[in-house]
Motif scaffolding. Structure first.
Motif, PDB file in Angstrom:
ATOM      1  N   ASP A 126       0.836  -1.203   0.000  1.00  0.00           N
ATOM      2  CA  ASP A 126       0.000   0.000   0.000  1.00  0.00           C
ATOM      3  C   ASP A 126       0.870   1.252   0.000  1.00  0.00           C
ATOM      4  O   ASP A 126       0.571   2.232  -0.687  1.00  0.00           O
ATOM      5  CB  ASP A 126      -0.905   0.032   1.232  1.00  0.00           C
ATOM      6  N   ASP A 127       1.953   1.215   0.777  1.00  0.00           N
ATOM      7  CA  ASP A 127       2.845   2.375   0.853  1.00  0.00           C
ATOM      8  C   ASP A 127       3.487   2.689  -0.492  1.00  0.00           C
ATOM      9  O   ASP A 127       3.674   3.855  -0.833  1.00  0.00           O
ATOM     10  CB  ASP A 127       3.934   2.153   1.904  1.00  0.00           C
ATOM     11  N   THR A 128       3.810   1.666  -1.253  1.00  0.00           N
ATOM     12  CA  THR A 128       4.387   1.885  -2.588  1.00  0.00           C
ATOM     13  C   THR A 128       3.373   2.593  -3.479  1.00  0.00           C
ATOM     14  O   THR A 128       3.715   3.541  -4.182  1.00  0.00           O
ATOM     15  CB  THR A 128       4.836   0.552  -3.213  1.00  0.00           C
ATOM     16  N   VAL A 129       2.126   2.149  -3.434  1.00  0.00           N
ATOM     17  CA  VAL A 129       1.084   2.800  -4.240  1.00  0.00           C
ATOM     18  C   VAL A 129       0.932   4.255  -3.800  1.00  0.00           C
ATOM     19  O   VAL A 129       0.832   5.158  -4.641  1.00  0.00           O
ATOM     20  CB  VAL A 129      -0.254   2.045  -4.153  1.00  0.00           C
ATOM     21  N   ARG A 130       0.948   4.517  -2.507  1.00  0.00           N
ATOM     22  CA  ARG A 130       0.841   5.900  -2.014  1.00  0.00           C
ATOM     23  C   ARG A 130       2.014   6.751  -2.504  1.00  0.00           C
ATOM     24  O   ARG A 130       1.842   7.913  -2.881  1.00  0.00           O
ATOM     25  CB  ARG A 130       0.772   5.915  -0.490  1.00  0.00           C
ATOM     26  N   ARG A 131       3.236   6.178  -2.503  1.00  0.00           N
ATOM     27  CA  ARG A 131       4.408   6.911  -3.022  1.00  0.00           C
ATOM     28  C   ARG A 131       4.223   7.221  -4.503  1.00  0.00           C
ATOM     29  O   ARG A 131       4.548   8.318  -4.957  1.00  0.00           O
ATOM     30  CB  ARG A 131       5.686   6.101  -2.799  1.00  0.00           C
ATOM     31  N   TRP A 132       3.718   6.244  -5.267  1.00  0.00           N
ATOM     32  CA  TRP A 132       3.493   6.472  -6.698  1.00  0.00           C
ATOM     33  C   TRP A 132       2.455   7.567  -6.914  1.00  0.00           C
ATOM     34  O   TRP A 132       2.574   8.351  -7.853  1.00  0.00           O
ATOM     35  CB  TRP A 132       3.070   5.185  -7.384  1.00  0.00           C
ATOM     36  N   ILE A 133       1.466   7.628  -6.048  1.00  0.00           N
ATOM     37  CA  ILE A 133       0.467   8.697  -6.143  1.00  0.00           C
ATOM     38  C   ILE A 133       1.137  10.037  -5.851  1.00  0.00           C
ATOM     39  O   ILE A 133       0.955  11.016  -6.594  1.00  0.00           O
ATOM     40  CB  ILE A 133      -0.718   8.432  -5.189  1.00  0.00           C
ATOM     41  N   ASP A 134       1.945  10.099  -4.789  1.00  0.00           N
ATOM     42  CA  ASP A 134       2.661  11.333  -4.436  1.00  0.00           C
ATOM     43  C   ASP A 134       3.612  11.766  -5.546  1.00  0.00           C
ATOM     44  O   ASP A 134       3.807  12.961  -5.773  1.00  0.00           O
ATOM     45  CB  ASP A 134       3.441  11.159  -3.134  1.00  0.00           C
ATOM     46  N   GLN A 135       4.216  10.789  -6.236  1.00  0.00           N
ATOM     47  CA  GLN A 135       5.150  11.077  -7.329  1.00  0.00           C
ATOM     48  C   GLN A 135       4.422  11.310  -8.649  1.00  0.00           C
ATOM     49  O   GLN A 135       5.059  11.486  -9.688  1.00  0.00           O
ATOM     50  CB  GLN A 135       6.138   9.920  -7.491  1.00  0.00           C
ATOM     51  N   GLU A 136       3.097  11.273  -8.602  1.00  0.00           N
ATOM     52  CA  GLU A 136       2.233  11.462  -9.778  1.00  0.00           C
ATOM     53  C   GLU A 136       2.437  10.387 -10.840  1.00  0.00           C
ATOM     54  O   GLU A 136       2.248  10.626 -12.024  1.00  0.00           O
ATOM     55  CB  GLU A 136       2.397  12.865 -10.351  1.00  0.00           C
ATOM     56  N   LEU A 137       2.837   9.192 -10.398  1.00  0.00           N
ATOM     57  CA  LEU A 137       2.918   8.049 -11.305  1.00  0.00           C
ATOM     58  C   LEU A 137       1.566   7.364 -11.435  1.00  0.00           C
ATOM     59  O   LEU A 137       1.344   6.617 -12.385  1.00  0.00           O
ATOM     60  CB  LEU A 137       3.966   7.048 -10.804  1.00  0.00           C
ATOM     61  N   LEU A 138       0.701   7.584 -10.456  1.00  0.00           N
ATOM     62  CA  LEU A 138      -0.667   7.065 -10.486  1.00  0.00           C
ATOM     63  C   LEU A 138      -1.626   8.204 -10.131  1.00  0.00           C
ATOM     64  O   LEU A 138      -1.464   8.837  -9.085  1.00  0.00           O
ATOM     65  CB  LEU A 138      -0.855   5.931  -9.473  1.00  0.00           C
TER      66      LEU A 138
END
Length: 130
Positions: free
Chosen positions: A17-29
């Motif tokens: 879940d934390d990886t997905v949140r990081r990707w959201i913060d990095q605008e990858l998702l």
């Protein structure tokens, strides 16, 4: 359009879940305006394809097989002439039956990095009921 909550998206991508949140913060998702945050299905699919490309590009093998699962060997069971090798690739468990000689030649052991390539004439696609 189908959307996915962070935990489900993480499960489908084989990450935390934390990886997905990081990707959201990095605008990858991208996420919708919903609370809690939801990821559009098409964006999740695109990210899954990107991850698969990254895994495919990490190897130095060319193959006609398009279904490649890069993962970690979790079990090698050798009995007589045959061996069963289990590979965990994200949320996917891939099991291969091969000769004991092949398993020895590949030096497969628990913890080894390996790629399972699948080439089949039939693929079954299922969707959730409902």
């Amino acid at each position: 359009m189908q959307t996915y909550r962070i935990a489900r998206a993480a499960q489908l991508l084989g990450v935390s879940d934390d990886t997905v949140r990081r990707w959201i913060d990095q605008e990858l998702l991208p996420v919708t305006d919903a609370t809690p945050a939801e990821i559009p299905g098409d964006a999740l699919a695109a990210r899954a394809v990107e991850l698969a490309e990254e895994a495919r590009n990490a190897g130095d093998v060319l193959s006609s097989a398009r279904n490649r699962f890069v993962g970690i060997v979790t079990r090698v069971q050798v009995e007589g002439l045959m061996a069963q090798v289990d590979i965990q690739s994200g949320p996917h468990r891939v099991v291969s039956l091969m000769s004991s000689e092949a398993a020895r030649d590949l030096r497969l052991e628990v913890g080894s990095l390996a790629t399972a390539s699948v080439k089949a004439t039939q693929v079954v696609v299922e969707i959730p009921n409902g």
